[in-house]
Design a protein around this motif. Structure first.
Motif, PDB file in Angstrom:
ATOM      1  N   THR A  55       0.821  -1.205   0.000  1.00  0.00           N
ATOM      2  CA  THR A  55       0.000   0.000   0.000  1.00  0.00           C
ATOM      3  C   THR A  55       0.857   1.257   0.000  1.00  0.00           C
ATOM      4  O   THR A  55       0.571   2.227  -0.722  1.00  0.00           O
ATOM      5  CB  THR A  55      -0.940   0.001   1.219  1.00  0.00           C
ATOM      6  OG1 THR A  55      -1.713  -1.203   1.216  1.00  0.00           O
ATOM      7  CG2 THR A  55      -1.872   1.198   1.198  1.00  0.00           C
ATOM      8  N   GLN A  59       0.757   4.005  -3.025  1.00  0.00           N
ATOM      9  CA  GLN A  59       0.468   5.421  -2.827  1.00  0.00           C
ATOM     10  C   GLN A  59       1.604   6.295  -3.339  1.00  0.00           C
ATOM     11  O   GLN A  59       1.360   7.374  -3.894  1.00  0.00           O
ATOM     12  CB  GLN A  59       0.183   5.691  -1.349  1.00  0.00           C
ATOM     13  CG  GLN A  59      -1.129   5.086  -0.879  1.00  0.00           C
ATOM     14  CD  GLN A  59      -1.542   5.595   0.492  1.00  0.00           C
ATOM     15  OE1 GLN A  59      -0.851   6.381   1.137  1.00  0.00           O
ATOM     16  NE2 GLN A  59      -2.694   5.126   0.957  1.00  0.00           N
ATOM     17  N   VAL A 120      -0.596   5.560   5.777  1.00  0.00           N
ATOM     18  CA  VAL A 120      -1.362   5.184   4.578  1.00  0.00           C
ATOM     19  C   VAL A 120      -2.840   4.970   4.884  1.00  0.00           C
ATOM     20  O   VAL A 120      -3.689   5.167   4.007  1.00  0.00           O
ATOM     21  CB  VAL A 120      -0.772   3.923   3.911  1.00  0.00           C
ATOM     22  CG1 VAL A 120       0.672   4.153   3.512  1.00  0.00           C
ATOM     23  CG2 VAL A 120      -0.889   2.682   4.798  1.00  0.00           C
ATOM     24  N   ASP A 123      -7.921   1.597   5.923  1.00  0.00           N
ATOM     25  CA  ASP A 123      -8.873   1.401   4.836  1.00  0.00           C
ATOM     26  C   ASP A 123      -8.162   1.305   3.491  1.00  0.00           C
ATOM     27  O   ASP A 123      -8.577   0.542   2.608  1.00  0.00           O
ATOM     28  CB  ASP A 123      -9.885   2.542   4.812  1.00  0.00           C
ATOM     29  CG  ASP A 123     -10.863   2.485   5.976  1.00  0.00           C
ATOM     30  OD1 ASP A 123     -10.949   1.425   6.638  1.00  0.00           O
ATOM     31  OD2 ASP A 123     -11.537   3.503   6.239  1.00  0.00           O
ATOM     32  N   ALA A 124      -7.089   2.072   3.346  1.00  0.00           N
ATOM     33  CA  ALA A 124      -6.325   2.020   2.094  1.00  0.00           C
ATOM     34  C   ALA A 124      -5.650   0.660   1.931  1.00  0.00           C
ATOM     35  O   ALA A 124      -5.540   0.138   0.809  1.00  0.00           O
ATOM     36  CB  ALA A 124      -5.280   3.130   2.061  1.00  0.00           C
ATOM     37  N   ARG A 127      -8.291  -1.576   0.679  1.00  0.00           N
ATOM     38  CA  ARG A 127      -8.597  -1.298  -0.735  1.00  0.00           C
ATOM     39  C   ARG A 127      -7.510  -1.872  -1.644  1.00  0.00           C
ATOM     40  O   ARG A 127      -7.812  -2.389  -2.737  1.00  0.00           O
ATOM     41  CB  ARG A 127      -8.731   0.208  -0.967  1.00  0.00           C
ATOM     42  CG  ARG A 127     -10.011   0.815  -0.395  1.00  0.00           C
ATOM     43  CD  ARG A 127     -10.244   2.218  -0.955  1.00  0.00           C
ATOM     44  NE  ARG A 127      -9.175   3.150  -0.592  1.00  0.00           N
ATOM     45  CZ  ARG A 127      -9.174   3.888   0.506  1.00  0.00           C
ATOM     46  NH1 ARG A 127     -10.175   3.800   1.376  1.00  0.00           N
ATOM     47  NH2 ARG A 127      -8.186   4.728   0.745  1.00  0.00           N
ATOM     48  N   THR A 128      -6.281  -1.807  -1.206  1.00  0.00           N
ATOM     49  CA  THR A 128      -5.178  -2.345  -2.012  1.00  0.00           C
ATOM     50  C   THR A 128      -5.304  -3.854  -2.172  1.00  0.00           C
ATOM     51  O   THR A 128      -5.177  -4.386  -3.279  1.00  0.00           O
ATOM     52  CB  THR A 128      -3.824  -1.996  -1.370  1.00  0.00           C
ATOM     53  OG1 THR A 128      -3.657  -0.573  -1.386  1.00  0.00           O
ATOM     54  CG2 THR A 128      -2.671  -2.646  -2.122  1.00  0.00           C
TER      55      THR A 128
END
Length: 293
Positions: A55, A59, A120, A123-124, A127-128
């Motif tokens: 992640t 990003q 990061v 939740d990210a 999502r990743t």
């Protein structure tokens, strides 16, 4: 070697070491696979730091952060507990995101892991993993939060209670339904995405592979491949009764094999050399089968 023979040897190795094991191995180029409980839900422990690593680099590739961005880490009070890296240091530290990622992966630094997870966002991370098709992988909490559940569940006796099977049985951190979780198959899929530059563009994939190749622990996955010309890159995970490692084994002829091994034992001892070594043994059996004509 017949698949049934391979699975029998893997099962026998787990039994001899006194563990329950789940394994998945895949040839990153041919797609051939070995499945020994590959779709069983497992507690990832520090293996979930691999999801944070991916992640972070995703990003960076998207321009959402700069890997050279500096982190200010105050003195030890308030840092996530742990025996390595920033967790064990006493004085203020300043370092970059990418150097924190190195500590998180190479020595499984819990403080570095939580600093990056906060940067990061949990939740990210989810999502990743969803974007990469890891449908059974989920981050429930940070690493400090996970350790806090162990302290709460152990009760007033603290660490001394972790030798009691009844206490072990109630630990949320050892229940895949209530903690960070995945499956062996999801983890080899994630490793494949990193090695094929599907998780992130090539420069960021190369950065992640470099960091994974710098892990210092030789007693699990790497122990099954004691050769100077075979390269092992991976990430361990450990909790009471639980020992894991996921990684990629690369041979000089170009063969590349992602392996994920997750084990549990009824023995609560912190030092169990056979339980560590069987991760390498089982991985070697699987990779040898994938390499067989």
């Amino acid at each position: 070697m017949a698949v049934t023979d391979t699975l029998g040897r893997i099962g026998a190795a787990f039994a001899e070491a006194g563990v329950t094991g789940r394994l998945h191995a895949r040839d990153l180029d041919s797609g051939a696979q070995i499945d020994a409980g590959a779709d069983q839900p497992v507690c990832t422990a520090s293996v979930h730091k691999l999801c944070v690593l991916v992640t972070l680099h995703a990003q960076a590739a998207a321009g959402l952060l700069d890997l050279t961005e500096q982190l200010e880490v105050p003195p030890s009070a308030g840092r996530t507990p742990g025996p390595t890296g920033l967790s064990a240091m006493l004085d203020p530290v300043r370092l970059s995101l990418r150097d924190a990622a190195f500590l998180m992966m190479s020595v499984s630094d819990n403080t570095a892991g939580d600093l990056l997870l906060r940067r990061v966002g949990r939740d990210a991370v989810n999502r990743t993993t969803a974007r990469l098709g890891l449908t059974r992988t989920h981050a429930v909490h940070g690493f400090g939060e996970m350790l806090a559940t162990i302290r709460e569940d152990a009760g007033p006796r603290g660490a001394a209670a972790l030798t009691d099977p009844h206490v072990i049985a109630r630990l949320r951190a050892l229940d895949p339904a209530r903690t960070n979780r995945s499956t062996p198959r999801d983890m080899t899929r994630l490793l494949a995405a990193v090695w094929r530059d599907e998780a992130c563009p090539a420069p960021y994939g190369a950065a992640m592979r470099r960091i994974l190749g710098l892990q210092v622990w030789p007693h699990r996955l790497a122990s099954g491949f004691p050769f100077d010309d075979v390269h092992v890159a991976g990430k361990t995970g450990s909790l009471p009764t639980l020992r894991n490692e996921v990684g990629v084994v690369e041979y000089p002829d170009g063969g590349r094999y992602a392996v994920a091994v997750f084990t549990r034992t009824a023995n609560p001892a912190a030092t169990l050399p056979a339980a560590d070594a069987v991760i390498g043994t089982a991985a070697r059996i699987a990779v040898d089968a994938l390499r067989a004509p």
